[in-house]
Design a protein around this motif. Structure first.
Motif, PDB file in Angstrom:
ATOM      1  N   SER A 134     -15.277   6.950  24.761  1.00  0.00           N
ATOM      2  CA  SER A 134     -14.145   7.302  23.902  1.00  0.00           C
ATOM      3  C   SER A 134     -14.644   7.849  22.565  1.00  0.00           C
ATOM      4  O   SER A 134     -14.135   8.869  22.064  1.00  0.00           O
ATOM      5  CB  SER A 134     -13.260   6.079  23.686  1.00  0.00           C
ATOM      6  OG  SER A 134     -12.208   6.390  22.808  1.00  0.00           O
ATOM      7  N   GLU A 135     -15.641   7.178  21.981  1.00  0.00           N
ATOM      8  CA  GLU A 135     -16.207   7.646  20.714  1.00  0.00           C
ATOM      9  C   GLU A 135     -16.904   8.995  20.896  1.00  0.00           C
ATOM     10  O   GLU A 135     -16.807   9.872  20.036  1.00  0.00           O
ATOM     11  CB  GLU A 135     -17.185   6.618  20.163  1.00  0.00           C
ATOM     12  CG  GLU A 135     -16.506   5.371  19.642  1.00  0.00           C
ATOM     13  CD  GLU A 135     -17.488   4.300  19.198  1.00  0.00           C
ATOM     14  OE1 GLU A 135     -18.714   4.522  19.318  1.00  0.00           O
ATOM     15  OE2 GLU A 135     -17.025   3.256  18.732  1.00  0.00           O
ATOM     16  N   SER A 191     -14.246  11.626  21.045  1.00  0.00           N
ATOM     17  CA  SER A 191     -13.737  11.898  19.695  1.00  0.00           C
ATOM     18  C   SER A 191     -14.720  12.749  18.905  1.00  0.00           C
ATOM     19  O   SER A 191     -14.323  13.686  18.192  1.00  0.00           O
ATOM     20  CB  SER A 191     -13.479  10.588  18.950  1.00  0.00           C
ATOM     21  OG  SER A 191     -12.422   9.892  19.540  1.00  0.00           O
ATOM     22  N   LYS A 195     -16.541  -2.266  29.355  1.00  0.00           N
ATOM     23  CA  LYS A 195     -15.790  -2.003  28.125  1.00  0.00           C
ATOM     24  C   LYS A 195     -16.656  -1.258  27.122  1.00  0.00           C
ATOM     25  O   LYS A 195     -16.197  -0.341  26.434  1.00  0.00           O
ATOM     26  CB  LYS A 195     -15.282  -3.309  27.521  1.00  0.00           C
ATOM     27  CG  LYS A 195     -13.811  -3.464  27.586  1.00  0.00           C
ATOM     28  CD  LYS A 195     -13.385  -4.685  26.820  1.00  0.00           C
ATOM     29  CE  LYS A 195     -11.888  -4.728  26.828  1.00  0.00           C
ATOM     30  NZ  LYS A 195     -11.339  -5.876  26.180  1.00  0.00           N
ATOM     31  N   THR A 196     -17.901  -1.626  27.016  1.00  0.00           N
ATOM     32  CA  THR A 196     -18.820  -0.983  26.098  1.00  0.00           C
ATOM     33  C   THR A 196     -18.986   0.492  26.469  1.00  0.00           C
ATOM     34  O   THR A 196     -18.965   1.368  25.604  1.00  0.00           O
ATOM     35  CB  THR A 196     -20.189  -1.688  26.128  1.00  0.00           C
ATOM     36  OG1 THR A 196     -20.003  -3.073  25.817  1.00  0.00           O
ATOM     37  CG2 THR A 196     -21.143  -1.070  25.137  1.00  0.00           C
ATOM     38  N   MET A 231     -18.256  -8.629  24.914  1.00  0.00           N
ATOM     39  CA  MET A 231     -17.718  -7.413  25.454  1.00  0.00           C
ATOM     40  C   MET A 231     -18.499  -7.109  26.736  1.00  0.00           C
ATOM     41  O   MET A 231     -19.722  -7.206  26.785  1.00  0.00           O
ATOM     42  CB  MET A 231     -17.887  -6.291  24.437  1.00  0.00           C
ATOM     43  CG  MET A 231     -17.044  -5.098  24.748  1.00  0.00           C
ATOM     44  SD  MET A 231     -17.264  -3.775  23.534  1.00  0.00           S
ATOM     45  CE  MET A 231     -15.946  -4.047  22.424  1.00  0.00           C
ATOM     46  N   HIS A 265     -16.836   2.281  28.155  1.00  0.00           N
ATOM     47  CA  HIS A 265     -15.535   2.917  27.896  1.00  0.00           C
ATOM     48  C   HIS A 265     -15.387   3.252  26.409  1.00  0.00           C
ATOM     49  O   HIS A 265     -14.955   4.339  26.050  1.00  0.00           O
ATOM     50  CB  HIS A 265     -14.403   2.004  28.379  1.00  0.00           C
ATOM     51  CG  HIS A 265     -13.053   2.605  28.214  1.00  0.00           C
ATOM     52  ND1 HIS A 265     -12.630   3.708  28.908  1.00  0.00           N
ATOM     53  CD2 HIS A 265     -12.021   2.248  27.397  1.00  0.00           C
ATOM     54  CE1 HIS A 265     -11.397   4.013  28.532  1.00  0.00           C
ATOM     55  NE2 HIS A 265     -10.996   3.131  27.613  1.00  0.00           N
ATOM     56  N   VAL A 266     -15.755   2.335  25.526  1.00  0.00           N
ATOM     57  CA  VAL A 266     -15.672   2.556  24.077  1.00  0.00           C
ATOM     58  C   VAL A 266     -16.639   3.667  23.670  1.00  0.00           C
ATOM     59  O   VAL A 266     -16.294   4.562  22.888  1.00  0.00           O
ATOM     60  CB  VAL A 266     -15.969   1.243  23.304  1.00  0.00           C
ATOM     61  CG1 VAL A 266     -16.159   1.510  21.823  1.00  0.00           C
ATOM     62  CG2 VAL A 266     -14.853   0.238  23.521  1.00  0.00           C
ATOM     63  N   ALA A 267     -17.845   3.636  24.214  1.00  0.00           N
ATOM     64  CA  ALA A 267     -18.842   4.651  23.886  1.00  0.00           C
ATOM     65  C   ALA A 267     -18.369   6.029  24.341  1.00  0.00           C
ATOM     66  O   ALA A 267     -18.505   7.031  23.622  1.00  0.00           O
ATOM     67  CB  ALA A 267     -20.188   4.316  24.526  1.00  0.00           C
TER      68      ALA A 267
END
Length: 90
Positions: A12-13, A16, A5-6, A1, A8-10
């Motif tokens: 996003s989390e 949330s 991307k990492t 990854m 972006h995921v972090a």
């Protein structure tokens, strides 16, 4: 990854998690508001109950007093009727 991307995921989390936290805070505030309303209603009910109990006590006292007066009036009427009969019999 990839790092992008990492991140972006972090993010996003994190978004949330922040949304979940905001929802939990909103629900907590709503429960506290409802709890405050319930407590206010309970206080009003207790005040009403105390007032009604006092009115009931006063009414009971008046009823007892009227009953006593009624017995006294009845006793006096009997005495008066007996006196009248005695006078008429003479």
């Amino acid at each position: 990854m990839t790092a992008e991307k990492t991140i972006h995921v972090a993010l996003s989390e994190l978004g949330s998690a922040i949304n979940s936290l905001e929802n939990a805070i909103d629900m907590r505030i709503e429960r506290q508001r409802e709890s405050g309303e319930v407590e206010s209603e309970v206080k009003r009910v207790h005040v009403d109950r105390a007032r009604l109990a006092q009115e009931l006590d006063q009414s009971q006292f008046r009823a007892n007093r009227l009953e006593e007066v009624n017995r006294e009036v009845s006793r006096r009427l009997v005495t008066a009727m007996e006196t009248i009969r005695a006078v008429l019999d003479r």
